[in-house]
Enzyme design. Structure first.
Site, PDB file in Angstrom:
ATOM      1  N   TYR A 125     -21.846   6.627 -19.020  1.00 12.70           N
ATOM      2  CA  TYR A 125     -21.678   8.037 -19.385  1.00 12.70           C
ATOM      3  C   TYR A 125     -22.989   8.643 -19.898  1.00 12.70           C
ATOM      4  O   TYR A 125     -23.004   9.768 -20.366  1.00 12.70           O
ATOM      5  CB  TYR A 125     -20.598   8.183 -20.462  1.00 12.70           C
ATOM      6  CG  TYR A 125     -19.215   7.932 -19.941  1.00 12.70           C
ATOM      7  CD1 TYR A 125     -18.874   6.691 -19.420  1.00 12.70           C
ATOM      8  CD2 TYR A 125     -18.247   8.916 -19.953  1.00 12.70           C
ATOM      9  CE1 TYR A 125     -17.614   6.441 -18.930  1.00 12.70           C
ATOM     10  CE2 TYR A 125     -16.978   8.676 -19.466  1.00 12.70           C
ATOM     11  CZ  TYR A 125     -16.670   7.429 -18.956  1.00 12.70           C
ATOM     12  OH  TYR A 125     -15.418   7.187 -18.465  1.00 12.70           O
ATOM     13  N   LYS A 172     -17.136  -7.307 -20.119  1.00 15.08           N
ATOM     14  CA  LYS A 172     -17.228  -8.030 -18.846  1.00 15.08           C
ATOM     15  C   LYS A 172     -18.558  -8.791 -18.860  1.00 15.08           C
ATOM     16  O   LYS A 172     -19.350  -8.738 -17.900  1.00 15.08           O
ATOM     17  CB  LYS A 172     -17.150  -7.025 -17.680  1.00 15.08           C
ATOM     18  CG  LYS A 172     -16.993  -7.655 -16.313  1.00 15.08           C
ATOM     19  CD  LYS A 172     -15.610  -8.219 -16.061  1.00 15.08           C
ATOM     20  CE  LYS A 172     -15.537  -8.900 -14.701  1.00 15.08           C
ATOM     21  NZ  LYS A 172     -14.290  -9.643 -14.500  1.00 15.08           N
ATOM     22  N   ASP A 229     -12.505   4.391 -22.006  1.00 14.19           N
ATOM     23  CA  ASP A 229     -11.902   5.565 -21.389  1.00 14.19           C
ATOM     24  C   ASP A 229     -10.633   5.160 -20.643  1.00 14.19           C
ATOM     25  O   ASP A 229      -9.569   5.754 -20.796  1.00 14.19           O
ATOM     26  CB  ASP A 229     -12.937   6.182 -20.421  1.00 14.19           C
ATOM     27  CG  ASP A 229     -12.519   7.559 -19.933  1.00 14.19           C
ATOM     28  OD1 ASP A 229     -11.456   8.039 -20.330  1.00 14.19           O
ATOM     29  OD2 ASP A 229     -13.279   8.155 -19.146  1.00 14.19           O
TER      30      ASP A 229
END
Lengths: 334, 115
Positions: A125, A172, A229
């Site tokens: 983002y 991750k 999100d």
């Protein structure tokens, strides 16, 4: 407590009618608030040539506290999201979203009480995107150690202050060893300061599966921006959808409380949309400024109305208007 | 039926490409960098983690890391050689980690704006 000055951003679409209902309910608590109404969103484009007028920015910068109705984010090309711009401009790095079962909404689980802490300013983002050849687009995923540490530290502080027991870092890092690895490293460093809170980590894909299979096992989750999100919406879906999903965007010097849902322009002016998400965001805001008794009063009133089940908006299976629902909550608060 | 013969690599329709600027990622401990006049390239904005910190309103909290994306736009028609010469000049004063050329594809910018 003294008088609070709060910037009110009704937004667009159904935002103004929702925010008016919420303002009436909050004012009924007796907390002294001066509301400064300011504009934001697509409606500002024609008038000012921007989604976020300078006057609005100044009001938020001065009051350091705002509550916001929904706005529309253009998809694909066009103007930047007003929401993301606000988060970045005021460095509102912590997006806090509670997902708790709502009694009137029948769900297949006995218990869900999850708090997500989403890092709000970094990751993919950061809006650093380039066409690096005519056929290849590239987006930089920016993860910084200070940015990761402060969201983790914020989550541990919040958990400690609110009696939460466990925080898990969602990542991750098995694949993105540098970026998500750094996020996890900073989380573990922050955890050292809070020995009373249990902590651990979970890979994002496994976390998604576990959330839909057994959401009751989770307490607090700390996530980088993109996973946050997605999974915070998943959590909202688990407890009954975005109509009841509040949110807070908090930085070291400013806080903006807002519903997670969109502006639902097709319902604008019909006064049928559920104001609960903005109302619960208002409850979070009242707790943030130390007005806990007023927050309890609203929450109890709303729970009473939901439990009675007579005055519900359409999304909760009723026929009440936004105003009738707000009036019922006000009555239940007395 | 899907066969090897029908699954060739598709090509995106080509558009004319024009070099219009360069993003340079600068590392400095001294806050928002201020630049000299580089002739063919003029500074347009500086961002920290994607958020614009110059020019315009800046929250005191935004300079979180020592890594700034600095967008330089061309003031005239430029070539790759102009970029090389510009970066050589820049290197005399600034430490930088990467540079990304900015191209227009037809009439469209092939790069995002800063928040």
């Amino acid at each position: 407590m003294g008088k609070h000055v709060i910037t009110m951003l009704p937004g667009e679409g159904t935002g103004p009618e929702i925010c008016e209902a919420v303002r009436r309910i909050i004012d009924h608590t007796g907390v002294e608030i001066v509301w400064e109404y300011e504009e934001i969103g697509l409606d500002c484009l024609d008038k000012y040539g921007t989604l976020l007028p300078e006057k609005t920015i100044k009001s938020i910068a001065k009051n350091k506290l705002a509550i916001k109705g929904p706005t529309t984010t253009p998809i694909g090309t066009g103007h930047k999201s007003a929401n993301v711009t606000l988060r970045k401009m005021f460095d509102l790095y912590a997006n806090v979203r509670p997902a708790k079962l709502i009694p009137v909404l029948k769900r297949p689980w006995d218990k869900i009480d999850i708090l997500t802490f989403r890092e709000n300013t970094e990751d993919s983002y950061a809006a650093i995107e380039h066409m690096v050849s005519d056929e290849v687009a590239q987006c930089l995923k920016v993860i910084t150690w200070p940015g990761s540490y402060r969201i983790a530290d914020f989550a541990f502080k919040w958990a400690k202050a609110n009696g939460r027991k466990k925080i898990q870092c969602v990542h991750k890092a098995n694949i993105m060893k540098m970026t998500d690895g750094l996020f996890l490293e900073a989380f573990r460093e922050a955890a050292k300061k809070y020995p009373e809170i249990e902590y651990g980590d979970i890979i994002v894909d496994n976390c998604s599966m576990q959330l839909v299979r057994n959401p009751g096992q989770f307490d607090c989750l700390v996530l980088p921006n993109l996973y946050g999100d997605i999974l915070s919406d998943l959590c909202a879906g688990l407890v009954g959808g975005l109509g009841f999903a509040p949110g807070a965007n908090i930085g070291d010097n400013c806080a903006i409380f807002e519903a997670v849902h969109g502006s639902a322009p097709k319902y604008a002016g019909m006064k049928k949309v559920n104001p609960s998400a903005v109302l619960l965001s208002g409850v979070m805001m009242l707790r943030w400024i130390g007005e806990n008794a007023a927050a309890d009063k609203i929450e109890n009133g709303m729970n009473k109305v939901l439990a009675e089940g007579k005055t519900l908006t359409y999304d909760a299976g009723g026929t009440a208007s936004t105003d009738e629902y707000a009036d019922a909550i006000i009555k239940a608060m007395n | 039926m899907l066969t090897k013969a029908t699954t060739g690599r598709a090509k995106r329709p080509a558009k004319p490409i024009t070099l219009v600027g360069v993003d340079v990622y600068i590392i400095t401990e001294n806050g928002i960098p201020a630049f000299d006049d580089y002739g063919a390239f003029k500074i347009e904005f500086v961002s920290n983690r994607g958020t614009k910190v110059w020019p315009g309103y800046v929250s005191e909290d935004l300079m979180l890391v020592n890594w700034y994306r600095c967008r330089f736009m061309a003031t005239k028609a430029v070539t790759d050689a102009d970029v090389d010469s510009f970066l050589t000049q820049l290197s005399k004063k600034w430490k930088w980690s990467a540079a990304q050329k900015l191209w227009n594809y037809g009439d469209e910018a092939g790069f995002s704006k800063a928040y």
